[in-house]
Design an enzyme around this catalytic site. Structure first.
Site, PDB file in Angstrom:
ATOM      1  N   HIS A  76       0.834  -1.206   0.000  1.00 26.18           N
ATOM      2  CA  HIS A  76       0.000   0.000   0.000  1.00 26.18           C
ATOM      3  C   HIS A  76       0.871   1.259   0.000  1.00 26.18           C
ATOM      4  O   HIS A  76       0.714   2.146  -0.847  1.00 26.18           O
ATOM      5  CB  HIS A  76      -0.912  -0.034   1.240  1.00 26.18           C
ATOM      6  CG  HIS A  76      -1.786   1.166   1.399  1.00 26.18           C
ATOM      7  ND1 HIS A  76      -3.102   1.174   1.009  1.00 26.18           N
ATOM      8  CD2 HIS A  76      -1.538   2.393   1.903  1.00 26.18           C
ATOM      9  CE1 HIS A  76      -3.628   2.357   1.267  1.00 26.18           C
ATOM     10  NE2 HIS A  76      -2.701   3.120   1.817  1.00 26.18           N
ATOM     11  N   GLU A  77       1.788   1.340   0.943  1.00 25.76           N
ATOM     12  CA  GLU A  77       2.630   2.537   1.028  1.00 25.76           C
ATOM     13  C   GLU A  77       3.553   2.635  -0.186  1.00 25.76           C
ATOM     14  O   GLU A  77       3.834   3.738  -0.662  1.00 25.76           O
ATOM     15  CB  GLU A  77       3.437   2.540   2.333  1.00 25.76           C
ATOM     16  CG  GLU A  77       2.612   2.486   3.619  1.00 25.76           C
ATOM     17  CD  GLU A  77       1.559   3.586   3.765  1.00 25.76           C
ATOM     18  OE1 GLU A  77       1.724   4.662   3.166  1.00 25.76           O
ATOM     19  OE2 GLU A  77       0.550   3.351   4.465  1.00 25.76           O
ATOM     20  N   HIS A  80       1.749   4.496  -2.804  1.00 25.94           N
ATOM     21  CA  HIS A  80       1.860   5.950  -2.597  1.00 25.94           C
ATOM     22  C   HIS A  80       3.240   6.457  -3.046  1.00 25.94           C
ATOM     23  O   HIS A  80       3.358   7.483  -3.720  1.00 25.94           O
ATOM     24  CB  HIS A  80       1.714   6.288  -1.102  1.00 25.94           C
ATOM     25  CG  HIS A  80       0.309   6.299  -0.589  1.00 25.94           C
ATOM     26  ND1 HIS A  80      -0.669   7.082  -1.133  1.00 25.94           N
ATOM     27  CD2 HIS A  80      -0.269   5.650   0.464  1.00 25.94           C
ATOM     28  CE1 HIS A  80      -1.804   6.916  -0.438  1.00 25.94           C
ATOM     29  NE2 HIS A  80      -1.584   6.043   0.524  1.00 25.94           N
ATOM     30  N   GLU A 110      -4.763   7.922  -2.771  1.00 22.97           N
ATOM     31  CA  GLU A 110      -5.239   6.681  -2.174  1.00 22.97           C
ATOM     32  C   GLU A 110      -5.632   5.674  -3.247  1.00 22.97           C
ATOM     33  O   GLU A 110      -5.517   4.463  -3.035  1.00 22.97           O
ATOM     34  CB  GLU A 110      -6.425   6.991  -1.250  1.00 22.97           C
ATOM     35  CG  GLU A 110      -6.758   5.897  -0.281  1.00 22.97           C
ATOM     36  CD  GLU A 110      -5.651   5.626   0.749  1.00 22.97           C
ATOM     37  OE1 GLU A 110      -4.729   6.462   0.907  1.00 22.97           O
ATOM     38  OE2 GLU A 110      -5.708   4.554   1.370  1.00 22.97           O
TER      39      GLU A 110
END
Lengths: 498, 498
Positions: B262-263, B266, B292
């Protein structure tokens, strides 16, 4: 109540915030930032530096400083703040903003260029950058120089007030005259101290545990501090509640041991600064030399002291049983004090250390005052090592490229290292009269020693100059004989030389 | 050539440098700074924020912005820079500097207060701080509000242009109507997916190796990025050559697995921003929701995709043989997609995730628009969890205190999480038409997918609003049906529901 002083505070607070931001950028660069970030971030560091210069040399600050003097009625601390701010204004106001910014961007990047050149043992890759830095440094010093003042004296003044070329020449000449032949005697002595076991397969995980344990043991407070890893160990601080030290791990245990005690000494100084001085222009060490006196004190007078290891050595053995179980404490203590003239300053033994500094001092003086060409540095460097230490570097990485300082523009900084060692020896002589120094160490009591240093040195931050602190603590002006006597007595004994 | 635009650049460069300094202070606080430093450093963060506000709302910048409009002749990128700077000026110019600084200092410290309250499961210890933050937020929004504009709409606008309460009510009502009963069906289904093996004694060292490997595998570039550890995983960036992600390690392997992907999503967005936008007001993601969408896309459409694990699963087994050797890939993929309505948002499965956001959206609306008292939050929070997810928190740490956002003043931020998931689903539907998405994953080819996202989304930074980017990529306005269809199809299949 001085109103101008009150009105000055918001400007100074902002200036301190910019300083802290710049410190954090640098810390981050050295410990964490990704490889490609550096040149981009350098631009931002340049912009914050420019904002700092603009603020501190701005018309409002200059006007308020004048009004402070006119209104009077300032406490000793307030006077010291004004003194420091004025000095900062003087230093920065004379530099054109565009030049200052250009210089700041240059030194944000030059660390990377130096590191790469060192890796490749290629002085020529660094020489053009070094030349630019020297040119900037000389130009900036010429802006600040008073009539007839030498440029190198201007630079020295930025690190250690009162220690001019004239005074340092005397100091270093004395060291050279006494220590070069003394070192020669030691090299010719019969004593054969073994230290082979200090190099080897020391697992990094245990070295980390050791670093944490030792820094805590000597009093570094982790609720107000951080320990990280960097290529070259250093200490920095955002303020007295955030002191940061780094270490590195290698095959040489003594490097990990004494790097961390050394940096912890710096960190303890920062953490010990009085809270009334935090985040002001006085919330830092008195001078570079005084800072170094504390790191050297912790490293040598405490860390290399036989008594220090009485309560600790078994713990060290337990961490590294394979390497140390068969080595008794006496052998270990002799090993960590063994004199082995080497090429690398930060790995030097306590005795030959100041000769490394002597060499740098002589070269800096030539670079700044005698137009020595950068290209001649490697050769001269090697000659001096041969003359004073009896060894000659084979390439630039173990010669002229070993230190980061010049790449950061720190000309005039090196002498502080030798002065710091000498300050520390004078303090040590004084403390031995006032307390059972070695007895405390044997009991594992570092705090009594640390509190003494805190009371006389740390808590005062930058209120007083180093010479005055030393005089107030020891009752005497700076006297390098304490240093020479300390070295001769300690190493004369270890090597059986009278 | 617009001269005013040229003259504006030095101001904007300095503003970006202040922003970067503030980002670095925050990063450092979350990942490294010692406990006692926070309140001291907060003062400095407040000072830099104040300098930023003063600069960006200063007379020179405002005048130059006007002149830019008058002179005209600006490129699309330049127009977008002007638009963003103007918005920043509007947002900050209306806040009195003293209030802004007080607020910035408050939120520099409130994170610590929140963390401690969460640790002690003590909402009352945080409530007064939360109340202060809400009061500031409402006051600031009232300064910015246009006639008749609702305060919560002002806040929402700061995170996602064009998504007002009216539009979000429709979006969330649809989610509620469709997903609450669908989740109920799943909970009642016969399917019994085992995921016991995802929790256990997963050694941190291997988890670290996994985090490094996975983030690199999906395309996070470590020459332009950093991976560190923090209590709550997050991503930040100094610029496109310095993106920073964090993760955390626990007994739950799936947390470590999908946090880091997830990160990394980003971070890849930040690293993919075009170099011509770096260190400008456009050198960031288009919006919170768009950011997001990328992290969710990497986490779910890529990371929880069965095809993703075809070339990877054996490597994962090799890292954790004790735990995974006996688990086949199908069982593993079902486990990482298992629907288990829980109390903690960041550990939620993909399906129930948006219901966590729904609850926060409804509560924020009540707090800002309906004078809901802070004291009533824990009870209402628990009631809504019971109603929508069928479970009730037993204490504040697994209830109202679980998220850091409100402690940082991020009201209006949460809806971006649900919007991001819905944006991602619309992109996924589009990409499946244009490429053999799962075929690429099976071949271990992430770069084709990543380059598609980079071309359509990442490189544009903040030039275009999220709605426009989505329309230009998919040929369609935002349509939440893609999200609902995606969830129903994927989880209907997994649980045998039509």
């Amino acid at each position: 109540m001085n109103q101008a002083y009150e009105q000055l505070q918001p400007y100074l607070e902002r200036a301190m915030a910019y300083q802290a931001a710049l410190i954090l950028f640098e810390w981050d660069n050295e410990t964490l930032a990704p490889a490609q970030a550096v040149s981009y971030t350098a631009k931002m560091q340049g912009a914050v530096s420019a904002a700092y210069q603009e603020l501190i040399t701005g018309a409002e600050v200059v006007k308020l400083l004048e009004q402070c003097d006119q209104e009077g009625d300032l406490s000793e601390t307030e006077l010291a703040v004004i003194r420091e701010v004025k000095e900062e204004v003087e230093q920065l106001a004379c530099i054109p903003p565009e030049e200052y910014r250009e210089y700041k961007e240059l030194v944000s990047e030059s660390g990377g260029i130096w590191a790469k050149a060192r890796e490749n043992r290629d002085f020529e890759a660094f020489a053009p950058t070094l030349k630019k830095i020297i040119d900037f440094q000389k130009k900036f010093a010429s802006y600040r120089a008073k009539a007839g003042q030498k440029l190198y004296d201007v630079m020295l003044d930025g690190y250690e007030k009162g220690f001019t070329i004239e005074r340092l020449d005397q100091f270093f000449d004395k060291l050279k005259q006494e220590l070069v032949p003394f070192l020669q005697q030691i090299r010719e002595s019969e004593a054969d101290l073994r230290d082979d076991f200090l190099t080897g397969d020391y697992p990094e995980e245990q070295q980390q545990e050791l670093a944490k344990m030792l820094s805590e043991y000597v009093g570094f407070d982790f609720s107000k501090g951080v320990l990280a890893v960097s290529a070259h160990p250093f200490t920095t601080a955002l303020h007295n509640h955030d002191a940061r030290i780094t270490t590195h791990y290698s095959e040489r245990l003594s490097s990990a041991l004494f790097s961390v005690i050394h940096e912890a000494g710096h960190g303890i100084y920062e953490q010990g600064i009085g809270d009334e001085l935090t985040q002001t222009f006085l919330g830092q060490g008195a001078s570079m030399g005084m800072h170094e006196s504390q790191s050297r004190f912790f490293e040598n007078m405490i860390g290399r002291n036989e008594a220090f290891w009485v309560p600790l050595y078994e713990k060290l053995q337990a961490l590294f049983p394979r390497q140390l179980a068969a080595i008794d404490r006496e052998t270990y203590v002799a090993a960590i004090n063994k004199v082995t003239p080497g090429l690398i300053r930060i790995e030097a033994d306590e005795l030959s250390y100041s000769l490394h500094i002597l060499i740098r001092y002589e070269l800096e003086k030539q670079l700044i005052e005698e137009e020595l060409a950068v290209e001649e540095l490697p050769g001269l460097w090697a000659d001096k090592y041969e003359e004073y230490l009896g060894i000659r570097p084979e390439h630039a990485a173990e010669g002229v490229l070993q230190d980061i300082h010049w790449s950061q523009g720190f000309f005039g900084y090196f002498p502080s290292y030798a002065l710091g060692s000498a300050f520390a020896a004078q303090m040590y002589a004084d403390m031995k009269k006032k307390m059972d120094f070695e007895g405390l160490l044997r009991l594992g009591d570092i705090s009594t020693i640390r509190e003494c240093l805190r009371t006389h040195i740390h808590r005062h931050g930058k209120i007083k100059e180093s010479g005055r602190l030393l005089r107030e603590m020891t009752g005497e002006d700076f006297n390098p004989d304490y240093y020479l006597n300390y070295l001769k007595e300690k190493y004369g004994q270890l090597y059986g030389i009278l």
